[in-house]
Design a protein around this motif. Structure first.
Motif, PDB file in Angstrom:
ATOM      1  N   ASN A   1      46.535  37.944  47.483  1.00  0.00           N
ATOM      2  CA  ASN A   1      46.730  38.630  48.758  1.00  0.00           C
ATOM      3  C   ASN A   1      48.088  39.351  48.785  1.00  0.00           C
ATOM      4  OD1 ASN A   1      46.040  39.473  51.321  1.00  0.00           O
ATOM      5  ND2 ASN A   1      46.689  37.565  52.308  1.00  0.00           N
TER       6      ASN A   1
ATOM      7  N   ILE B   1      42.046  34.726  45.007  1.00  0.00           N
ATOM      8  CA  ILE B   1      42.390  35.901  45.797  1.00  0.00           C
ATOM      9  C   ILE B   1      43.902  36.121  45.691  1.00  0.00           C
ATOM     10  CG2 ILE B   1      42.358  36.967  48.085  1.00  0.00           C
ATOM     11  CD1 ILE B   1      39.579  36.382  46.973  1.00  0.00           C
TER      12      ILE B   1
ATOM     13  N   PHE C   1      35.668  42.357  47.559  1.00  0.00           N
ATOM     14  CA  PHE C   1      35.631  40.935  47.933  1.00  0.00           C
ATOM     15  C   PHE C   1      34.389  40.639  48.781  1.00  0.00           C
ATOM     16  CE2 PHE C   1      37.023  37.855  51.318  1.00  0.00           C
ATOM     17  CZ  PHE C   1      36.877  36.707  50.551  1.00  0.00           C
TER      18      PHE C   1
END
Length: 631
Positions: free
Chosen positions: A206, A204, A277
């Motif tokens: 972010n 991920i 996601f």
């Protein structure tokens, strides 16, 4: 998950008792789980009994078997301030995890579904794992537990270590990287740790909301994908998101006062990348997928630990092979060393023989110089008068000379030579063995308990003297001196034919009467002294006596020379035997014997490693077969 340690809980409703995840297994999966538990237990026993694993790995094997009955653990890891807690809050739809720009997660928090309206927790102070029960519907719907972990690069090292230790328990891992520092050096190191445990990892990225251009955004995504592929050995899914924007959009959507901005909120949520996601989670965390991941997770732990054990066994096996080659080389070197040492001792032996020959020559010179008519007669008068024989004292001095001291010095030097060279060679052997066995505790331990590789000089000197002292004592201090002295004086007591009296007796008789005041010696012997025949008899007797003494002396010298030569041979043979025995002892008992424990340890270690390998390989095959059936 929480096992042992002091427990503390906050106020609130009691946690809901969870059911074992294994209850979701089908018949085939239960068989696989049973096989896996058996293999993990066998691996634990094997490694523990042979001390091939640290306590942490043994605990991991035990926990891996227990993990099959625990909830499915979706674990979020990454550096501090990468947004792990924010991502979990966005996923759950509420701020259940504390957020901040400084480290806010000092424990591993396992978020489970719990009835009620508040958060309840229980901390295992020993393990640093905190069970947290929250009434989050997402947890109830998915049947999983989310794990929030301390940052992998936290200043407080113990916090970061909690995350590292927890990774083997994770069933599925989301690795959170920050867009402002994607894939730092510490992140790459941590990903290698995750890969070691063969975990399923999703990357991920972010905080993508801070990236200003599409070009920069694409560059960051490509960079992370390429690094993830090289580090994890495959193409792991990569999701660029903004957890903060997703959470804001969700909260705004729940706010009735924001309804007129619904399109803007939907656009914000879509731009956050969170929908992709969530779709991935829905697709990949189905019931069947979770069962598959649950079976693979402890399997990866067993495979990883077994693989490390196999590598360790191979390294130790290579160590023992090198040790065997070293021992073979040392055997060859020792043969050369002992040949050189033997050659060096031969010079010392020749010096001892030379000292004996010097003694023999010294005695012969003394006899040649002192066995004369005047000398014998003078010594006879000294003995008749009651004095100690000067001849005997001189002969004793000639025999002794400095022979004993010289031979003592040679033996001492011989002992020092053997001791010093042995110590040097022994030190070299020990150093070589320690250097080659530095990574193998078993072989090192055998060196620590090995007999001494050195020989003490005093002890060696004492043993060498056993081959010399009895012979030196016999020739220098014992019967040989007395025999030679008597043999030389035998000629002084031979009959002369003059009234049956020897020269000594006759001279003694004359001296006796001369010293007597009551007897006129001339009156008694006068008629005889005037007799020419008597004078000739005296002269003849004297010549016969001295001649006999010289003949006897010659015989004695030859006998002494023969005795000394015999003693030389005996001493040389005796000392040679003792020296050979000592050199043999140096080689077998001190040098070879000093490493006998090491030699034996090498053989035992090879047998032990072979047996471990024969037991480990079938377990690895079981793990391999289970993985094949699960995937």
């Amino acid at each position: 998950v929480v096992a042992g340690g002091a427990l503390s809980s906050c106020d609130g409703a009691a946690p809901e008792k969870r059911s074992a995840f294994s209850s979701f297994f089908g018949p085939n999966q239960r068989v696989l789980a049973k096989e896996q538990r058996r293999a993990l237990a066998a691996l634990h026993t094997l490694l523990e009994s042979h001390r091939l694993a640290e306590k942490d790995d043994l605990d991991r094997l035990r926990e891996a078997a227990e993990q099959l009955d625990d909830l499915f653990l979706v674990t979020f890891v990454g550096e501090w301030n990468s947004g792990k807690s924010t991502l979990i809050n966005a996923l759950l739809g509420d701020a259940w995890c504390e957020e901040g720009v400084t480290p806010t997660t000092p424990t591993v928090q396992i978020l489970r579904y719990g009835e009620g309206s508040s958060r309840n927790s229980r901390l295992n102070a020993k393990s640093g794992v905190e069970d947290v029960w929250i009434p989050a519907e997402w947890l109830k719907a998915t049947g999983v537990a989310l794990v929030d972990t301390p940052g992998t690069n936290e200043v407080i090292r113990s916090h970061a270590e909690l995350t590292t230790k927890f990774i083997p328990k994770a069933d599925f891992v989301f690795f959170i990287a920050s867009a402002d520092r994607p894939f730092s050096a510490s992140e790459r190191l941590f990903l290698e740790t995750i890969r070691e445990w063969r975990k399923n990892v999703v990357i991920i990225i972010n905080k993508m909301d801070i990236v200003e251009t599409e070009e920069e955004r694409a560059r960051i995504i490509d960079y992370v994908k390429s690094n993830a592929a090289s580090l994890l050995g495959g193409s792991s899914p990569v999701f660029p998101i903004s957890a903060r924007e997703a959470f804001r959009a969700q909260k705004a959507k729940e706010n009735p006062y924001m309804s007129e901005r619904a399109e803007e909120i939907d656009a914000m949520r879509k731009a956050s990348g969170f929908e992709a996601f969530e779709a991935f989670i829905a697709k990949n965390l189905t019931a069947d997928a979770k069962v598959r991941y649950k079976l693979l997770s402890p399997l990866g732990v067993g495979e990883s630990i077994a693989s490390r054990a196999a590598a360790d066994i191979k390294r130790k096996h290579d160590d023992t092979q090198r040790a065997r080659r070293i021992l073979e080389q040392m055997d060859e070197k020792l043969e050369g060393f002992m040949a050189d040492l033997k050659s060096a001792t031969e010079f010392e032996m020749a010096q001892i023989v030379q000292e004996l020959e010097n003694m023999s020559a010294r005695v012969e010179r003394y006899l040649d110089q002192n066995v004369t008519t005047a000398g014998i007669l003078a010594d006879a008068l000294f003995q008749f008068a009651g004095y100690e024989s000067e001849f005997k004292k001189g002969l004793e001095k000639a025999i002794k000379g400095n022979t004993e001291e010289s031979i003592d010095a040679i033996v001492l030097h011989l002992a020092e030579l053997i001791s010093k060279r042995t110590q040097k060679e022994g030190s070299k052997i020990l150093s070589d063995l320690v250097r080659q066995s530095s990574q193998n505790k078993t072989l090192l331990a055998s060196l620590q308990i090995a007999p001494s590789l050195f020989t003490e000089k005093d002890e060696l000197e004492s043993r060498l003297r056993i081959g010399i002292d009895p012979f030196l004592s016999d020739i220098i201090q014992g019967k040989q001196l007395e025999k030679l002295s008597k043999a030389v004086h035998t000629g002084l007591t031979l009959p002369t034919g003059f009234f049956g009296l020897s020269l000594v007796e006759w001279v003694g008789l004359k001296s006796f009467y001369t010293m007597s005041e009551s007897v006129d010696l001339d009156e008694v012997l006068g008629p005889f002294m005037t007799n020419t025949n008597f004078a000739l008899g005296i002269g003849l007797g004297l010549l016969m006596t001295v001649g006999a003494a010289n003949v006897q002396c010659g015989r004695s010298k030859r006998a002494f020379r023969s005795k000394v030569k015999g003693l030389q041979v005996e001493i040389e043979e005796s000392l040679g035997r003792h020296l050979d025995r000592e050199l043999y002892r140096v080689q077998k008992e001190i040098l070879n014997g000093g490493i006998s424990e090491f030699r034996r340890a090498v053989e035992l270690e090879q047998d032990r490693l072979q047996k471990i390998t024969e037991a480990l390989q079938p377990l690895q095959e079981v793990f391999k077969e289970i993985r094949k059936q699960v995937t």
